[in-house]
Design an enzyme around this catalytic site. Structure first.
Site, PDB file in Angstrom:
ATOM      1  N   ASP A  36       0.815  -1.221   0.000  1.00 14.86           N
ATOM      2  CA  ASP A  36       0.000   0.000   0.000  1.00 14.86           C
ATOM      3  C   ASP A  36       0.842   1.262   0.000  1.00 14.86           C
ATOM      4  O   ASP A  36       2.008   1.237   0.367  1.00 14.86           O
ATOM      5  CB  ASP A  36      -0.819   0.041   1.295  1.00 14.86           C
ATOM      6  CG  ASP A  36      -2.165  -0.613   1.117  1.00 14.86           C
ATOM      7  OD1 ASP A  36      -2.494  -0.945  -0.023  1.00 14.86           O
ATOM      8  OD2 ASP A  36      -2.864  -0.783   2.123  1.00 14.86           O
ATOM      9  N   LYS A  58      -1.850   1.473  -7.513  1.00 17.81           N
ATOM     10  CA  LYS A  58      -1.981   1.589  -8.968  1.00 17.81           C
ATOM     11  C   LYS A  58      -3.208   0.833  -9.480  1.00 17.81           C
ATOM     12  O   LYS A  58      -3.622   1.003 -10.615  1.00 17.81           O
ATOM     13  CB  LYS A  58      -0.735   0.984  -9.653  1.00 17.81           C
ATOM     14  CG  LYS A  58       0.494   1.835  -9.512  1.00 17.81           C
ATOM     15  CD  LYS A  58       0.980   2.315 -10.883  1.00 17.81           C
ATOM     16  CE  LYS A  58       1.986   3.419 -10.763  1.00 17.81           C
ATOM     17  NZ  LYS A  58       3.294   2.891 -10.337  1.00 17.81           N
ATOM     18  N   MET A 173      -7.889   9.552   9.230  1.00 14.30           N
ATOM     19  CA  MET A 173      -8.410  10.101   7.963  1.00 14.30           C
ATOM     20  C   MET A 173      -9.259  11.348   8.189  1.00 14.30           C
ATOM     21  O   MET A 173     -10.288  11.527   7.536  1.00 14.30           O
ATOM     22  CB  MET A 173      -9.291   9.037   7.247  1.00 14.30           C
ATOM     23  CG  MET A 173      -8.566   7.769   6.961  1.00 14.30           C
ATOM     24  SD  MET A 173      -9.675   6.410   6.562  1.00 14.30           S
ATOM     25  CE  MET A 173     -10.265   5.889   8.153  1.00 14.30           C
TER      26      MET A 173
HETATM   27  N1  SAH Z   1      -4.429   0.499   8.921  1.00 15.15           N
HETATM   28  C1  SAH Z   1      -3.850   1.783   9.169  1.00 15.15           C
HETATM   29  C2  SAH Z   1      -4.829   2.906   8.952  1.00 15.15           C
HETATM   30  C3  SAH Z   1      -5.203   3.101   7.519  1.00 15.15           C
HETATM   31  S1  SAH Z   1      -6.370   4.371   7.282  1.00 15.15           S
HETATM   32  C4  SAH Z   1      -3.314   1.815  10.609  1.00 15.15           C
HETATM   33  O1  SAH Z   1      -3.564   0.900  11.369  1.00 15.15           O
HETATM   34  O2  SAH Z   1      -2.623   2.754  10.948  1.00 15.15           O
HETATM   35  C5  SAH Z   1      -5.330   5.674   6.755  1.00 15.15           C
HETATM   36  C6  SAH Z   1      -5.194   6.716   7.818  1.00 15.15           C
HETATM   37  O3  SAH Z   1      -4.300   6.260   8.818  1.00 15.15           O
HETATM   38  C7  SAH Z   1      -4.583   8.011   7.346  1.00 15.15           C
HETATM   39  O4  SAH Z   1      -5.559   8.833   6.764  1.00 15.15           O
HETATM   40  C8  SAH Z   1      -4.104   8.598   8.646  1.00 15.15           C
HETATM   41  O5  SAH Z   1      -5.151   9.140   9.378  1.00 15.15           O
HETATM   42  C9  SAH Z   1      -3.631   7.359   9.369  1.00 15.15           C
HETATM   43  N2  SAH Z   1      -2.201   7.136   9.218  1.00 15.15           N
HETATM   44  C10 SAH Z   1      -1.596   6.077   8.675  1.00 15.15           C
HETATM   45  N3  SAH Z   1      -0.251   6.191   8.769  1.00 15.15           N
HETATM   46  C11 SAH Z   1      -0.027   7.350   9.401  1.00 15.15           C
HETATM   47  C12 SAH Z   1       1.141   8.025   9.834  1.00 15.15           C
HETATM   48  N4  SAH Z   1       2.351   7.544   9.618  1.00 15.15           N
HETATM   49  N5  SAH Z   1       0.999   9.201  10.485  1.00 15.15           N
HETATM   50  C13 SAH Z   1      -0.212   9.702  10.732  1.00 15.15           C
HETATM   51  N6  SAH Z   1      -1.341   9.119  10.345  1.00 15.15           N
HETATM   52  C14 SAH Z   1      -1.256   7.955   9.694  1.00 15.15           C
END
Ligand code: SAH
Length: 505
Positions: A36, A58, A173
């Site tokens: 991803d 993609k 998000m």
């Molecule tokens: N499965 C992922 C979340 C995916 S949803 C998890 O457990 O973290 C995508 C959202 O995750 C982004 O919009 C943001 O809000 C958050 N996110 C993911 N990586 C991030 C990071 N390094 N720093 C801040 N927010 C992050």
């Protein structure tokens, strides 16, 4: 045909060191990796070079359609009997659609395993110094989507319960919808002065934290054009950051530093800079390759014990020398009584790794230093072997000859330069966002100039702090018209890092 298996692996929030041992193990077995946008690409280096790498971003245009295509891809590859790793940012089951992917695999009768990851909220919490719970402040935390599926119509979020009671709330998000969400939580009863933190690109060298309150965070975010991906932490725990932040205290926090080095050497120096918070852009300017022919080196190796001295001026000379020694069927005993001089502490410790203690380590780590040490010895009629790089200076040969020594200096490896800069490095230079560039040998300077052209080099490095490892490298910089800002007293990478820290603090 055997059916394959799909491992849903949580990649963690960004810092590639935050993947689990099991996650890394699965990547090592992978034949296909579907990854991803939010999974750090560096993690792909755990997978075998032969593994097929597919960027899920993609696939497909629209969100849902894309997800269906990913599901089918996982089923298809596993049905071919492949070991598939589905690498997902953070944790697969926290807003990761991992559930949907597992359902599709279940329906197709394909085995799967789910490996958890550090989810963004947890990563951001640790790296920003904001505990999500605290005995004196709050005993609960909720992970909430800041971006509800519009197609679903009414909200699934119980805003009343979320807002009352004082538990920590973490929105995923929620950058584009920040204003609405903050407004809603106030409307449902949380005090407008409740502290809020936005954490962007948490746990990566680009991490950014913006602190405010429920009532003003949206304005603040707008003022600095704060962008996703970020999580929003709401709650009194945010105020603990004043005491508990540690990342931002690192000496090179947020500094963008270009490391120009031989491709096979950059790792350690770069990780040391990164450990101090720097954003490192590696820029290989040298690739090391075998000599055009081995004849002279082979002759010298076959007669090794006949030399009085052998001089190694770099770790690479030792590595290439031993590689050839081994290829010819010899081992360290071939040195006999030949004495060994190594230049620089790294070079000495490389020699130690072959269980050989150098007899002489000049205190000045330059060719001049070597010459000075030897001038104190009686070199008349002695035989000296100097396995060298193709582009080395000839001062050691010249001066030792003057002292009456017989010196053989076979080319042991060659420096060649790559044709272009890595795109991220070029982009950062063009955007003028680079703070510092490091040069650890004259050839890194010369090769970069050759790659960019001298005029472009000078233009692109305008305003960039130049850090050079020692006087020879600095002279090469100056000869090209570059101003050297940093040069340590001791010519080692460790000392160079310390001088860079001193400069920026
Ligand atoms: N499965 C992922 C979340 C995916 S949803 C998890 O457990 O973290 C995508 C959202 O995750 C982004 O919009 C943001 O809000 C958050 N996110 C993911 N990586 C991030 C990071 N390094 N720093 C801040 N927010 C992050």
């Amino acid at each position: 045909m055997n059916k394959g298996i799909v491992y849903l692996v949580g990649a963690g929030p960004g810092d590639p060191a935050l993947i689990t041992l099991r996650g890394a193990e699965c990547l090592q077995m992978a034949e296909v990796v579907v990854y991803d946008y939010l999974a750090n690409e560096q993690l792909l280096s755990h997978a075998p070079a032969t593994a097929e790498r597919i960027y899920a971003g993609k696939i497909g245009g629209r969100h849902n359609q894309g997800q269906e295509e990913i599901n089918s891809l996982l089923v298809e590859k596993a049905t071919e009997g492949k070991i598939v790793v589905r690498l997902k940012g953070g944790d697969p089951f926290v807003f990761g659609r991992g559930g949907e992917e597992c359902e599709a695999l279940y329906d197709a009768g394909i085995s799967f395993e789910v490996i958890p990851g550090v989810t963004a909220a947890v990563g951001a919490s640790a790296y920003s110094g904001i505990p999500l719970t605290h005995r004196d402040i709050t005993a609960s935390v909720a992970f909430v989507t800041g971006h509800e599926d519009k197609e679903k119509g009414e909200s699934n979020i119980d805003w009343d319960r979320l807002s009352l009671g004082g538990g920590t709330v973490v929105f995923y998000m929620g950058v584009t919808t920040l204003r609405q969400n903050m407004q809603r939580i106030i409307e449902h009863g949380r005090a407008p002065e409740t502290p809020v933190a936005l954490v962007r690109w948490a746990t990566t060298p680009c991490q950014q934290v913006l602190v405010g309150t429920l009532s003003d965070i949206a304005d603040r975010a707008e003022e600095c054009a704060f962008k996703p991906p970020a999580i929003t932490i709401v709650g009194e725990v945010v105020s603990l950051r004043d005491k508990l932040q540690w990342l931002d205290k690192r000496t090179l926090c947020g500094r963008k530093i270009i490391v120009t080095r031989a491709a096979d050497q950059a790792g350690e120096f770069s990780s040391k800079l990164a450990a101090r918070g720097a954003m490192v852009l590696e820029c290989p300017t040298i690739s090391l390759v075998d000599p055009e022919n081995w004849q002279l080196l082979d002759m010298a190796i076959r007669d090794l014990s006949g030399y009085d001295w052998i001089i190694f001026t770099s770790v690479n000379a030792i590595r290439y020398f031993f590689k050839r020694l081994d290829a010819l069927g010899f081992d360290a005993r071939a040195f006999g009584n030949c004495r060994i001089c190594t230049v620089g502490s790294k070079t000495a410790s490389e020699m130690h790794s072959f269980a050989i203690k150098p007899d002489l380590i000049p205190s000045n780590y330059t060719a001049e230093g070597v010459v000075e040490e030897f001038s104190r010895l009686d070199m008349h009629n002695s035989r000296v072997l100097f396995p060298r790089a193709d582009k080395a200076r000839d001062i050691i040969e010249r001066e030792l000859k003057k002292m009456g020594a017989y010196i053989d200096s076979p080319v042991t490896y060659r420096n060649i330069f790559p044709e272009r800069l890595p795109p991220e490095t070029l982009f950062a230079l063009e955007k003028r966002s680079v703070d510092c560039i490091t040069f650890t040998s004259s050839s890194t300077v010369k090769n970069l100039a050759a790659m960019l052209g001298e005029e472009l080099l000078l233009d692109m490095l305008k305003g960039v702090v130049v850090a050079s490892i020692g006087p020879i490298t600095s002279k090469t910089c100056r000869d090209l018209g570059l101003k050297v800002d940093i040069e340590p007293d001791v010519y080692t990478t460790e000392a160079l890092i310390q001088s860079i820290e001193a400069h920026f603090n």
